[in-house]
Design an enzyme around this catalytic site. Structure first.
Site, PDB file in Angstrom:
ATOM      1  N   ASP A  86       2.284  26.329 -33.321  1.00  0.00           N
ATOM      2  CA  ASP A  86       2.725  27.660 -32.898  1.00  0.00           C
ATOM      3  C   ASP A  86       1.543  28.596 -32.686  1.00  0.00           C
ATOM      4  OD1 ASP A  86       4.777  26.230 -34.205  1.00  0.00           O
ATOM      5  OD2 ASP A  86       5.924  28.061 -34.517  1.00  0.00           O
ATOM      6  N   HIS A  95       2.449  31.960 -31.045  1.00  0.00           N
ATOM      7  CA  HIS A  95       3.190  33.215 -31.189  1.00  0.00           C
ATOM      8  C   HIS A  95       2.413  34.429 -30.666  1.00  0.00           C
ATOM      9  CE1 HIS A  95       6.914  32.030 -33.001  1.00  0.00           C
ATOM     10  NE2 HIS A  95       6.300  31.299 -33.923  1.00  0.00           N
ATOM     11  N   HIS A 118      11.341  29.327 -29.744  1.00  0.00           N
ATOM     12  CA  HIS A 118      11.148  30.682 -29.228  1.00  0.00           C
ATOM     13  C   HIS A 118      11.006  30.705 -27.705  1.00  0.00           C
ATOM     14  CE1 HIS A 118      10.758  33.531 -32.652  1.00  0.00           C
ATOM     15  NE2 HIS A 118      10.662  32.400 -33.312  1.00  0.00           N
ATOM     16  N   SER A 131      13.149  53.497 -20.232  1.00  0.00           N
ATOM     17  CA  SER A 131      12.834  54.918 -20.338  1.00  0.00           C
ATOM     18  C   SER A 131      13.167  55.465 -21.712  1.00  0.00           C
ATOM     19  CB  SER A 131      13.630  55.701 -19.280  1.00  0.00           C
ATOM     20  OG  SER A 131      15.026  55.589 -19.540  1.00  0.00           O
ATOM     21  N   ASP A 144      22.746  63.360 -28.340  1.00  0.00           N
ATOM     22  CA  ASP A 144      22.558  63.829 -26.964  1.00  0.00           C
ATOM     23  C   ASP A 144      21.946  65.227 -27.063  1.00  0.00           C
ATOM     24  OD1 ASP A 144      22.582  64.430 -24.306  1.00  0.00           O
ATOM     25  OD2 ASP A 144      24.768  64.554 -24.121  1.00  0.00           O
ATOM     26  N   GLU A 184      14.020  57.778 -30.092  1.00  0.00           N
ATOM     27  CA  GLU A 184      13.965  58.823 -31.118  1.00  0.00           C
ATOM     28  C   GLU A 184      15.080  58.622 -32.142  1.00  0.00           C
ATOM     29  OE1 GLU A 184      14.211  63.710 -31.382  1.00  0.00           O
ATOM     30  OE2 GLU A 184      13.652  62.728 -29.499  1.00  0.00           O
TER      31      GLU A 184
END
Length: 727
Positions: free
Chosen positions: A180, A182, A242, A655, A691, A702
């Site tokens: 691995d 990764h 993975h 975004s 909102d 956030e």
């Protein structure tokens, strides 16, 4: 006078003998102290390792449950929006863009003159791979045009490869086998520096898990694919667990692609998934050494495995939805009523939105993930074609039908049918997910949630059946970078050093010549690691592990408190150490030495009882919102990663903004999956509260930051064991 002379002769000798005795005694005491010190250090190192691995495997179990939820929703509740695939379908089976199967998919992308990164020409030459290698060393990014072409060429070449690649040492001096990586580019560069770049004289086998967790997964995979194109007979790549779409969603590769390639990220990601599904699943050297990523099971058959259509197994947990159906049968009615309310509200919104411009609706749905128009577009019920959910033939299904909500009606699905390729799927999952154990037999891998545990008898049986003498696998981090088990017939090789924490483990690779005797080479990346003493390395890793464990306790606070209070018959806020340890193991199921860890996690009273509330006192939350109920808050803390996965997919342009309607719909579905009893009003209040500018969009980045565990006392740089180093 004679006696005095004798005394003078023997006096100094006795003094020397006495000093020698004291010196020997001091040496014995120092040796005893040092042995105790090293034994205690080794104990700390081992339980630190156990914490890291237990939490890692618990995360994989969570991923399996989330995958099951996704698969169940895909197979049973498709077409929720009535206009093309619904949100769940977009998560799991994105519509294949035929543009990606044409060579023009990359030639139409212009490379501006201002681009200063590496420029590649195909077919690749040594100059191209050297340019790419040096560019990645300088932190440069390969332009999307070249990356798409490289992936396209890799896909074409992999289509010609068999499921199992057979190699011979007769044409080379040594073959190098790596485990691995990764996304650790520094480890890959160090391997190339110590062992040599891939070439006809230096062939390699990279045994899966190229991506996820590390920050340079794109660079690692790109370099491996580039050398594979340059030396297809000497560069060999096995698939790991993975190299899978859903694992990439959880462990970072999807996010890395979308952040580094804002414009063509989705096309690049889709081509990566195509390439991953085409990677061979095993390599055999001289007919004697089998190399697979995870391991084997008592059903592993190499002849059968060689005939599987591996490219069809894009999602390793596709068929676990049958288990989800059987497990969660009892609450379908609640889920139906919940979804039915979503459908009703969607009808009302659709009626209002049809009054708007149809062109405007189409434009917003295709260009922005934050628009809710895709949830309201009308569609004829006759065009809907729900997929049946696979179910194991041995499972009992007592419900006659499932009520599935559509836009304008409720239809019924027949009970799920068995998977058509269940045996093929299980063979590949066992190869990619299994782990060896010292006990005989083959049992489900309950710790990881996928694959199985296989014992020495299973290994012996496969060796005898196929004339093998050695199994090399990866999949598990080892402190020294490698480990032997099953009498030396199974070797685990792991090539990502510092996997859990700086200094936590070495990386290693194997070189094997014509004698098929493995030779191990170890290394550890990081200048800072070399400057640390053994004690300092253990202390740093221990601190990181304990922080992660305390976060785990905090996110299960209500369940733990309920267990503690049940044992606290006299309401003293205290329980015995035995009861405390039993509650922790019952709730968390991490199989950890809780009594040994107790001094790091909780306080004792003068009578030796555990003050169980002290488990949580040095941790807190981010800036929580007043509208969030305690029940919902703890759910958000515990399933923060799962929720982030869902909303990162909805947020197509990354975004950080999603619509409040998408938030409501997905959270209701997810809360049904979690079996969390949260009122619709609480979800609506939460959506309105986050909102912030009241524009119908949510800054989800956030929002998630508010539900991050904060350590009030960061003791990472302090001794964690009180008197650990004083004996």
């Amino acid at each position: 006078m004679h006696n005095l002379r004798l005394k003078n002769n023997f006096g100094p000798s006795a003094a020397v003998e006495g000093m020698r005795h004291k010196t020997n005694l001091a040496a014995v005491l120092i040796q005893r102290w040092y042995r105790r010190y090293m034994a205690h250090l080794e104990m700390r190192r081992r339980y630190t390792w156990n914490i890291f691995q237990s939490i890692e495997y618990a995360g994989e179990q969570d991923q399996l449950q989330l995958s099951s939820f996704f698969s169940f929703m895909l197979d049973n509740f498709t077409q929720l929006n009535g206009n093309g695939p619904d949100l769940i379908s977009q998560l799991l089976d994105p519509v294949v863009d035929p543009w990606l199967d044409r060579e023009t998919c990359y030639s139409m992308i212009a490379v501006p003159n201002s681009y200063t990164g590496p420029r590649l020409s195909f077919p690749l030459s040594v100059t191209d791979t050297n340019t790419l290698l040096n560019a990645f060393k300088e932190q440069q990014t390969l332009h999307a045009r070249y990356l798409l072409q490289l992936l396209y060429e890799t896909k074409k070449l992999l289509r010609q490869m068999p499921n199992i690649v057979y190699l011979s040492t007769s044409y080379t001096k040594d073959i190098t086998i790596c485990g691995d990586l990764h996304g650790r580019l520094d480890d890959l560069l160090l391997i190339f520096y110590k062992n040599g770049l891939p070439s006809a004289e230096t062939p390699y086998v990279f045994n899966g898990d190229f991506v996820d967790r590390g920050k340079k997964s794109i660079e690692v995979a790109t370099l491996l694919f580039a050398y594979f194109l340059l030396y297809p007979d000497n560069m060999h790549l096995n698939r790991g667990n993975h190299e899978d779409y859903l694992m990439n969603l959880r462990y970072g590769f999807t996010k890395e692609v979308m952040q580094k390639y804002k414009t063509h990220g989705r096309q690049i990601l889709q081509l990566f998934q195509d390439v991953f599904s085409l990677l061979p699943v095993a390599t055999v050297i001289d007919g004697k050494v089998l190399i697979v990523h995870g391991g084997i099971s008592d059903q592993t058959d190499l002849d059968f495995l060689n005939s599987v259509e591996r490219h069809k197994v894009r999602r390793l947990f596709k068929y676990t939805s049958s288990l989800f159906v059987a497990k969660h049968n009892g609450r379908f009615s609640w889920l139906n009523s919940l979804l039915h309310s979503c459908v009703s509200s969607r009808k009302r919104r659709c009626h209002l939105m049809r009054q708007d411009s149809a062109a405007s609706c189409c434009s917003s749905s295709s260009s922005s993930s934050s628009s809710s128009s895709t949830l309201c577009s009308p569609r004829s019920p006759s065009s809907l074609s729900p997929r049946p959910c696979p179910l194991s033939p041995s499972m009992h299904f007592t419900v006659n039908s499932l009520q599935v909500p559509f836009l304008d009606s409720l239809s019924s699905l027949s009970p799920p049918s068995p998977p058509q390729h269940g045996q093929e799927w299980k063979q590949i999952v066992d190869i990619l997910w299994s782990d060896p154990k010292n006990q005989d037999g083959c049992h489900p891998n309950t710790f990881r949630g996928g694959g199985c545990y296989f014992g020495p008898d299973v290994t012996q049986r496969l060796m005898h059946q196929h004339g093998l003498q050695l199994l090399i696998r990866s999949h598990e981090c080892k402190q020294e970078g490698y480990e032997l088990c099953h009498g030396g017939q199974v070797i685990t090789i792991f090539s990502a050093s510092n996997y859990y924490e700086e200094g936590s483990n070495r990386g290693a690779y194997i070189k094997m010549g014509r004698d098929l005797v493995p030779r191990f080479y170890q290394y550890q990346v990081g200048r800072g690691t070399r400057k640390l003493t053994l004690t300092q390395r253990v202390r740093v890793a221990e601190g990181s592990a304990l922080r992660a464990l305390k976060e785990k306790l905090f996110t299960h606070r209500s369940e733990l408190m309920a267990g503690f209070m049940e044992c606290d018959h006299n309401n003293t806020a205290c329980v015995s150490v035995s009861d405390w340890a039993q509650v922790l193991e019952t709730v968390l199921r991490l199989d950890l030495p809780w009594r040994t860890l107790r001094p790091h996690l909780v306080r004792l009273t003068a009578e030796g009882a555990v003050e169980y509330q002290s488990c949580f006192e040095d941790m807190g939350s981010g800036a929580q919102l007043a509208q969030v109920t305690p029940n919902l808050a703890e759910t958000l803390f515990r399933y923060r990663t799962d929720i982030e996965i869902i909303f990162n997919i909805i947020d197509k342009d990354h975004s950080g903004l999603i619509s409040t309607e998408e938030f409501r719909q997905m959270w209701r579905l997810f809360s049904a999956h979690l079996e969390v009893d949260i009122e619709d009003r609480a979800i609506d209040d939460l959506a309105r509260s986050i909102d912030f500018n009241k524009d119908g969009s949510i800054d989800f980045t956030e929002f998630l930051e508010a539900f991050r565990v904060v350590h009030k006392l960061d003791n990472r740089d302090q001794p964690l064991c009180g008197r650990t180093e004083n004996f």
